[in-house]
Design a protein around this motif. Structure first.
Motif, PDB file in Angstrom:
ATOM      1  N   SER A  25     -48.669   3.108  76.498  1.00  0.00           N
ATOM      2  CA  SER A  25     -49.068   2.901  75.106  1.00  0.00           C
ATOM      3  C   SER A  25     -50.082   3.949  74.684  1.00  0.00           C
ATOM      4  CB  SER A  25     -49.682   1.508  74.932  1.00  0.00           C
ATOM      5  OG  SER A  25     -50.865   1.384  75.712  1.00  0.00           O
ATOM      6  N   ALA A  66     -53.367   4.398  71.528  1.00  0.00           N
ATOM      7  CA  ALA A  66     -54.180   3.840  70.447  1.00  0.00           C
ATOM      8  C   ALA A  66     -55.140   4.919  69.983  1.00  0.00           C
ATOM      9  CB  ALA A  66     -54.952   2.605  70.923  1.00  0.00           C
ATOM     10  N   LEU A 122     -60.193   1.367  64.280  1.00  0.00           N
ATOM     11  CA  LEU A 122     -58.907   1.335  64.966  1.00  0.00           C
ATOM     12  C   LEU A 122     -57.807   1.536  63.935  1.00  0.00           C
ATOM     13  CD1 LEU A 122     -57.138   0.820  67.469  1.00  0.00           C
ATOM     14  CD2 LEU A 122     -57.300  -1.635  66.972  1.00  0.00           C
ATOM     15  N   CYS A 153     -54.369   2.608  64.625  1.00  0.00           N
ATOM     16  CA  CYS A 153     -53.086   2.066  65.054  1.00  0.00           C
ATOM     17  C   CYS A 153     -53.030   2.016  66.566  1.00  0.00           C
ATOM     18  CB  CYS A 153     -51.915   2.879  64.498  1.00  0.00           C
ATOM     19  SG  CYS A 153     -51.890   4.594  65.008  1.00  0.00           S
ATOM     20  N   ALA A 154     -52.078   1.255  67.062  1.00  0.00           N
ATOM     21  CA  ALA A 154     -51.805   1.164  68.489  1.00  0.00           C
ATOM     22  C   ALA A 154     -50.347   0.776  68.637  1.00  0.00           C
ATOM     23  CB  ALA A 154     -52.713   0.126  69.158  1.00  0.00           C
ATOM     24  N   CYS A 195     -49.437   7.822  66.582  1.00  0.00           N
ATOM     25  CA  CYS A 195     -50.860   7.590  66.329  1.00  0.00           C
ATOM     26  C   CYS A 195     -51.492   8.776  65.600  1.00  0.00           C
ATOM     27  CB  CYS A 195     -51.585   7.327  67.650  1.00  0.00           C
ATOM     28  SG  CYS A 195     -51.280   5.704  68.366  1.00  0.00           S
ATOM     29  N   CYS A 203     -61.651  -3.454  75.407  1.00  0.00           N
ATOM     30  CA  CYS A 203     -60.665  -3.885  74.414  1.00  0.00           C
ATOM     31  C   CYS A 203     -61.009  -5.283  73.904  1.00  0.00           C
ATOM     32  CB  CYS A 203     -59.261  -3.861  75.007  1.00  0.00           C
ATOM     33  SG  CYS A 203     -57.989  -4.558  73.923  1.00  0.00           S
ATOM     34  N   GLY A 252     -52.767  -2.943  75.922  1.00  0.00           N
ATOM     35  CA  GLY A 252     -53.946  -3.097  75.071  1.00  0.00           C
ATOM     36  C   GLY A 252     -55.164  -2.371  75.583  1.00  0.00           C
ATOM     37  N   ILE A 292     -56.657   0.598  73.740  1.00  0.00           N
ATOM     38  CA  ILE A 292     -57.681   0.395  72.706  1.00  0.00           C
ATOM     39  C   ILE A 292     -59.064   0.484  73.335  1.00  0.00           C
ATOM     40  CG2 ILE A 292     -58.664  -1.271  71.090  1.00  0.00           C
ATOM     41  CD1 ILE A 292     -55.853  -2.303  70.565  1.00  0.00           C
ATOM     42  N   GLN A 337     -55.814  -7.087  63.629  1.00  0.00           N
ATOM     43  CA  GLN A 337     -55.724  -6.664  65.025  1.00  0.00           C
ATOM     44  C   GLN A 337     -54.306  -6.795  65.564  1.00  0.00           C
ATOM     45  OE1 GLN A 337     -58.697  -8.488  67.498  1.00  0.00           O
ATOM     46  NE2 GLN A 337     -60.283  -8.344  65.947  1.00  0.00           N
ATOM     47  N   LEU A 351     -50.270  -3.303  63.807  1.00  0.00           N
ATOM     48  CA  LEU A 351     -50.796  -1.954  63.958  1.00  0.00           C
ATOM     49  C   LEU A 351     -49.698  -0.904  64.113  1.00  0.00           C
ATOM     50  CD1 LEU A 351     -53.654  -2.794  66.500  1.00  0.00           C
ATOM     51  CD2 LEU A 351     -53.894  -2.410  64.037  1.00  0.00           C
ATOM     52  N   PHE A 389     -48.535  -5.239  67.524  1.00  0.00           N
ATOM     53  CA  PHE A 389     -48.905  -4.594  68.786  1.00  0.00           C
ATOM     54  C   PHE A 389     -49.130  -5.687  69.809  1.00  0.00           C
ATOM     55  CE2 PHE A 389     -52.351  -2.743  71.555  1.00  0.00           C
ATOM     56  CZ  PHE A 389     -51.517  -1.874  72.234  1.00  0.00           C
TER      57      PHE A 389
END
Length: 579
Positions: free
Chosen positions: A15, A17, A24, A26-27, A50, A133, A331, A334, A355, A358, A408
């Motif tokens: 992933s 982020a 923040l 996007c992720a 991203c 995170c 995650g 992040i 949250q 995203l 996400f």
């Protein structure tokens, strides 16, 4: 110039982020692009997405951070879960194999970074990125943070105290005491552990090619009764717990073939779920005693266990509990991005209002292209997609729902969902056999209007990310059998109008029609595939499964043998008619 920091997870569930000036942006998981569930492919497409969303060139990034300290894989003989299952850790030859696999993991990470022009990426301690995170998304000023997963570099459970912008490590448990590996081991005994979504790719290293499907074990646990007990496998001292691997291997007599859980499997699943919840309470009590803080953050892959989360949330130990929507390794990206921002600015990242959603949005052109290429003839544009969907669901149809920005994390939370009537006892069988193509005993989750939760569920809590289970009230279970598990529980998503206005309206329309303020919600995908990203993914799911209706933005398509109400009156006495 904006201060932009990229976080990457590159081992499995890869992933990316991005945090820009503390926000923040996007992720997203790479699997949503390459359609390879739990992929370990380097997140090239996720990185580009991203950067595009942030309006940042790669050359302008202030830093790139990783979710593992890959240097710690050198000279490391801590097992992966596959090693534990194969008993590689029992002798010198197995230990040598494990050390070689750890070394290969470091080399592959280094080579991937060089091939993708990121040789200077920072390595962060894995459990720290999980803790970051969870804590930075929680909005807490102080928290007791508990991280539990299969393994980090050399730890499997860790306790942290977070305050202000700081996250301080308190203690850890080695990989030999991995609660995550214990749960996965039992998953393998129950015949639920195997390659998942990797489509037989020969280039995937064997030690990271397996996914435990531990969520299936949690579902299977509901069928157990406590007939089997193995208290000598996981024991507790005054200040530590211990997993006794020699005792664990005695459970091998209960191993069944892949995909064939039996009565003993149900009891094993029940036992390991109870032991997990016992470990949660033990660790949380110890952590609160050390920190004096009863605001908890849970993170790591084990924190996706909604039954254990709920047991802690409703206990006397926790005043508040936060679990990030992507508590697993994806995650942690992040966390890696957020840690860089904190180091750079000395400030905590801004807590995002949203949250969940995203990922990429549904846009008009992509919808038009997907429909044009679908070969589906029954298509219409509607003024009220939520009302139309609600009416179709109330009429017994299974509806695909693709709207707005993609979620996400592993849960579909109302933008990439399959929706159905929770009142219909036949719906689970239809979904399992014709739509999701999955095991018949697995439960389905409800999305409920937040303000109605207490009327339908015991010990009602806010659960916006579907990470807490609740018991359906005994006098309500017959009204919603499709979302009531065999043990009376349900994995609940609470929905507010502020969080998702369109999805809230759909559920509210369904309530107006039926008097029931919830719909059955499962992810918009078929077995072995990740959640749909684009309208084209959603349309393919529709055409290749038993979905009756698909609503993408304001366009509705339906199968030839289906009747729908295109006005979606959303009140009272909907009756389907031919269109």
């Amino acid at each position: 110039m904006a201060a932009a920091f990229l976080g990457l997870n590159i081992l499995h569930d890869t992933s990316a982020a991005i945090v820009v000036d503390g926000e923040l942006v996007c992720a997203i998981e790479e699997e949503r692009f390459n359609r390879d569930r739990h992929t370990n492919a380097f997140p090239v497409a996720a990185i580009e997405y991203c950067l595009e969303q942030a309006g940042i060139r790669r050359a302008d990034l202030r830093g790139v951070g990783l979710t593992f300290d890959y240097g710690q894989f050198k000279g490391n003989d801590n097992p992966f879960d596959k090693n534990l299952i194969d008993h590689d850790d029992l002798g010198p030859a197995g230990r040598e194999l494990i050390a070689a696999q750890n070394l290969a993991t470091w080399r592959e990470a280094r080579n991937q970074l060089e091939r993708n022009g990121l040789p200077d990426a920072r390595y962060f301690r894995h459990h720290l990125t999980h803790a970051a995170c969870g804590y930075y998304l929680s909005g807490f000023d102080e928290a007791s943070v508990l991280v539990i997963d299969g393994r980090g570099e050399r730890e499997s459970t860790s306790l942290w105290h977070a305050s202000g912008v700081g996250i301080d490590h308190l203690e850890s448990y080695p990989v030999s005491d991995s609660i995550g590996h214990l749960y996965t081991y039992v998953t393998s005994l129950c015949g639920l552990y195997g390659k998942s979504g990797l489509r037989g790719k020969s280039d995937v290293p064997d030690h990271v090619a397996y996914v435990g499907n531990e969520g299936k074990t949690m579902g299977l646990a509901g069928y157990g009764s406590g007939k089997l007990s193995f208290d000598d496998v996981l024991t507790f001292d005054a200040d530590r717990y211990h997993i006794h691997l020699d005792k664990l291997r005695n459970l091998d007599i209960y191993r069944v073939p892949l995909g064939q859980p039996d009565a003993n499997s149900r009891e094993l699943a029940y036992w390991v779920q109870q032991k997990l919840e016992e470990a949660y309470h033990f660790l949380a009590a110890r952590l609160a005693a050390r920190t004096g803080c009863r605001q908890f953050v849970l993170a790591g892959g084990v924190a996706l266990n909604c039954n254990a989360n709920a047991a802690l949330a409703t206990s006397s130990i926790a005043d508040e509990l936060f679990v990030p929507p992507a508590a697993h390794d994806a995650g942690a990206a992040i966390g890696a991005a957020s840690l860089q921002w904190v180091e750079f600015s000395g400030k905590a990242p801004t807590v995002p209002v949203d949250q969940i959603y995203l990922g990429p949005s549904v846009d008009e052109d992509s919808v038009a292209d997907a429909i044009a290429n679908s070969g589906v003839s029954r298509v219409a544009k509607v003024a009220d997609p939520a009302g139309v969907a609600a009416a179709a669901i109330a009429d017994g149809l299974v509806v695909g729902w693709c709207q707005g920005r993609m979620e996400f994390g592993p849960r579909a939370l109302g933008n990439r969902s399959i929706l159905a009537d929770p009142r219909d006892t036949n719906i689970p069988k239809k979904l399992n056999t014709l739509v999701k193509f999955r095991e018949p005993w697995r439960p389905f989750a409800p999305s409920v209007l937040a303000e109605q939760t207490a009327e339908w569920f015991e010990e009602a809590m806010d659960s916006p990310y579907m990470l807490l289970s609740m018991n359906v009230r005994s006098d309500r279970r017959s009204s919603v059998p499709a979302i009531t598990h065999v043990d009376g529980s349900a994995r609940v998503q609470t929905v507010t109008e502020a969080a998702n206005p369109l999805y809230y309206r759909l559920i509210d329309c369904f309530r107006n029609i039926t008097g029931v303020p919830m719909v059955l919600n499962t992810s918009l995908n078929i077995r072995g595939e990740p959640i749909a990203r684009t309208p084209a993914d959603a349309v393919r799911c529709f055409t290749e499964s038993g979905l009756d209706v698909l609503v993408v933005a304001d366009m509705v398509m339906w199968k030839d043998d289906v009747r729908v109400d295109l006005e979606g009156l959303g009140a009272g006495h909907i009756r389907a008619h031919e269109v």
